[in-house]
Design an enzyme around this catalytic site. Sequence first.
Site, PDB file in Angstrom:
ATOM      1  N   ASP A   1      53.541 -29.754 -22.098  1.00 40.27           N
ATOM      2  CA  ASP A   1      53.076 -29.691 -20.558  1.00 40.27           C
ATOM      3  C   ASP A   1      54.225 -30.303 -20.017  1.00 40.27           C
ATOM      4  O   ASP A   1      54.635 -29.692 -18.655  1.00 40.27           O
ATOM      5  CB  ASP A   1      51.737 -30.426 -20.592  1.00 40.27           C
ATOM      6  CG  ASP A   1      50.712 -29.745 -21.325  1.00 40.27           C
ATOM      7  OD1 ASP A   1      49.923 -28.763 -20.787  1.00 40.27           O
ATOM      8  OD2 ASP A   1      50.187 -30.166 -22.444  1.00 40.27           O
TER       9      ASP A   1
ATOM     10  N   HIS B   1      43.362 -32.744 -29.183  1.00 42.08           N
ATOM     11  CA  HIS B   1      43.838 -31.307 -30.011  1.00 42.08           C
ATOM     12  C   HIS B   1      43.665 -31.605 -31.534  1.00 42.08           C
ATOM     13  O   HIS B   1      44.239 -31.102 -32.473  1.00 42.08           O
ATOM     14  CB  HIS B   1      45.069 -30.838 -29.810  1.00 42.08           C
ATOM     15  CG  HIS B   1      45.500 -31.301 -28.237  1.00 42.08           C
ATOM     16  ND1 HIS B   1      45.984 -32.111 -27.628  1.00 42.08           N
ATOM     17  CD2 HIS B   1      45.502 -30.251 -27.138  1.00 42.08           C
ATOM     18  CE1 HIS B   1      46.197 -32.028 -26.262  1.00 42.08           C
ATOM     19  NE2 HIS B   1      45.796 -30.734 -26.226  1.00 42.08           N
TER      20      HIS B   1
ATOM     21  N   GLY C   1      46.713 -27.016 -21.810  1.00 45.64           N
ATOM     22  CA  GLY C   1      46.050 -26.017 -22.673  1.00 45.64           C
ATOM     23  C   GLY C   1      44.668 -25.811 -22.371  1.00 45.64           C
ATOM     24  O   GLY C   1      43.893 -26.512 -21.632  1.00 45.64           O
ATOM     25  N   SER C   2      43.976 -24.611 -22.618  1.00 44.89           N
ATOM     26  CA  SER C   2      42.665 -24.541 -22.781  1.00 44.89           C
ATOM     27  C   SER C   2      42.044 -25.138 -23.791  1.00 44.89           C
ATOM     28  O   SER C   2      42.501 -25.579 -24.756  1.00 44.89           O
ATOM     29  CB  SER C   2      42.530 -22.783 -22.733  1.00 44.89           C
ATOM     30  OG  SER C   2      42.900 -22.200 -21.352  1.00 44.89           O
ATOM     31  N   GLY C   3      40.659 -24.858 -23.844  1.00 40.24           N
ATOM     32  CA  GLY C   3      39.984 -25.655 -25.106  1.00 40.24           C
ATOM     33  C   GLY C   3      39.357 -26.826 -24.771  1.00 40.24           C
ATOM     34  O   GLY C   3      38.692 -27.510 -25.420  1.00 40.24           O
ATOM     35  N   HIS C   4      39.659 -27.301 -23.537  1.00 44.81           N
ATOM     36  CA  HIS C   4      39.263 -28.657 -23.077  1.00 44.81           C
ATOM     37  C   HIS C   4      38.184 -28.489 -21.935  1.00 44.81           C
ATOM     38  O   HIS C   4      37.839 -29.518 -21.032  1.00 44.81           O
ATOM     39  CB  HIS C   4      40.299 -29.487 -22.406  1.00 44.81           C
ATOM     40  CG  HIS C   4      41.303 -29.576 -23.443  1.00 44.81           C
ATOM     41  ND1 HIS C   4      41.369 -30.377 -24.789  1.00 44.81           N
ATOM     42  CD2 HIS C   4      42.906 -29.206 -23.438  1.00 44.81           C
ATOM     43  CE1 HIS C   4      42.467 -30.011 -25.311  1.00 44.81           C
ATOM     44  NE2 HIS C   4      43.373 -29.653 -24.468  1.00 44.81           N
TER      45      HIS C   4
END
Lengths: 331, 331
Positions: A110, A219, A54-57
């Site tokens: 994922d 998350h 995911g994005s946000g990392h």
Amino acid sequence: MKKFVNDPKQFVPDMLEGLALANPGTLTYDPASNLIMRVDAPVPGKVSILQGSGSGHEPAHVMAVGPGMLDGACPGDVFAAPPMDYVLAATRRLATEAGLVYIVNNYTGDRMAFEMAQELAEAEGIKVRTVIVDDDVAVDNSTFTVGRRGVAGNFFVIKAMGAAAERGADIDEVVRVGEHVNSVTRSMGMALTSCTPPAKGTPIFELGETEAEMGVGIHGEPGRERVQVRSASEIVDDLLDAIVSDLPFAAGDRVALMVNGLGGTPISELYLLYGLAHKNLVGRGIEIARNYVGEYCTSLDMAGASLTLVRLDEEIDELFGAPAAVPIRVF
Amino acid sequence: MKKFVNDPKQFVPDMLEGLALANPGTLTYDPASNLIMRVDAPVPGKVSILQGSGSGHEPAHVMAVGPGMLDGACPGDVFAAPPMDYVLAATRRLATEAGLVYIVNNYTGDRMAFEMAQELAEAEGIKVRTVIVDDDVAVDNSTFTVGRRGVAGNFFVIKAMGAAAERGADIDEVVRVGEHVNSVTRSMGMALTSCTPPAKGTPIFELGETEAEMGVGIHGEPGRERVQVRSASEIVDDLLDAIVSDLPFAAGDRVALMVNGLGGTPISELYLLYGLAHKNLVGRGIEIARNYVGEYCTSLDMAGASLTLVRLDEEIDELFGAPAAVPIRVF
């Protein structure tokens, strides 16, 4: 919500476009599959390496693309696995005759996306292998994971596999290197605050004014324990007790130590943590041969940090020192 | 307060100790005067460069010490000028026969400390000069400043002066280069949140849930305007209108563009801002020849960002591209 954003639904594409505009000579952005890739990928004859998640990392993983690291990264939306068709499109675009390896952090969403893409790509005759990263010692199984979670240790798996691929290792060797590094890498993090995804607009979990989450997931998944805020020394000691006893690391070991900020913690505090972790490990007879202080795998604007240890051997040490060229500090 | 800290009064020394432990081959830490210096300083025959300023702005300036950048940095406590005797001790330690140049951001407290130290050092026969940085276009005069404030543009003054000194420029030339870069550098920032000094334990100013401070100072000083939170595009347009019209920058200019995070803003948002700023400037006919995205001059854990433009000429462009080796990204 206080963030730099236009349309929250376009947060990821807008960020990726900015990344590509800032690196015109080295990175290419394909909006059709959220793909950030080396401008010269696929490199003929070289095993390609692709990371999703995911994005946000950020900087993981789109800012870890470049020579000696990833050939491409195809992130999903914030905290969401990439769609399977994005992974498949990226696979077709990046694979060489030497093959392509996925690096997948161990989250169920994922894994599903990458397993399906691998199956379809193989049916097309593309040679694909997968390395799973699961370095987080905090918990077995979690909100989005069966088994252990993959967190900041991912950086070291990328670094070693990227170096091996760059010097011409074949696909079996690149996979072996990745699995070897993962097997000697352990991490644990803790959160001082929650974080706010742009499209949600409110914190993803609640944490009281005097509370901290030891072993938090990237998350916001629950960790080991909800505790009262404590001193930096106590935090470092708790994290290292969990990490060191897990592998276990022992006196005489040479290690790489990463102090990773989770997004909202300033680098001054990260260096303060580094000093404490350094002294803790020296006290255990463990030698810190390489260190990494900064942001490598974040949770949006979460205040918090994680520690990662890698037990070095001659092979890993040499791969960590190999050249690489990406928008973040890699040595 | 949620921070990684032991004794809040020891925050700065603890952070500096961690920085030195993480860079054993390159940095030396002298606790007696809060001094972080190149391990090989003073370099015989080379003009030395020393920066002071308060702490809380990391990586400025202690993480900008190394070959091609600063010879030393002697910060004060958080948001406090360094004591005059620290500056004097650092001056004695770093000065060479070629002299020493102070880089001072334009805050009254910093200027007083450095002016007194310069006077005393000169009385001892040490050759000292000072370059003042005042790149912030937001306001004339402010809480702690007569004239304009010095903010993230400081990085570029350091980079150019460091490169010039490294290649053997004499003290007049190093000063000339610094003043030249400062004269073509303009910045402006904005805050989405306040920030919390460790020893205070509470936010340094109040900002409502839907408010932002345009033109904020790096110690939370008031800016031009308290506004309602707006889109990233509107923020970028407002900041660039102020910056571009000030020098002014014009169509045909080649520039360096920095998107600087103030500490609590994740790098994903900084790259989103970069994309918007890039397109804004291209629309004005301005060419972005160099870009810098990340944290360079922060305000503890403040969420916010600043933009800096430098008008490049052949000399500046070449100095910005010269080698440097510090714990942060310099190209």
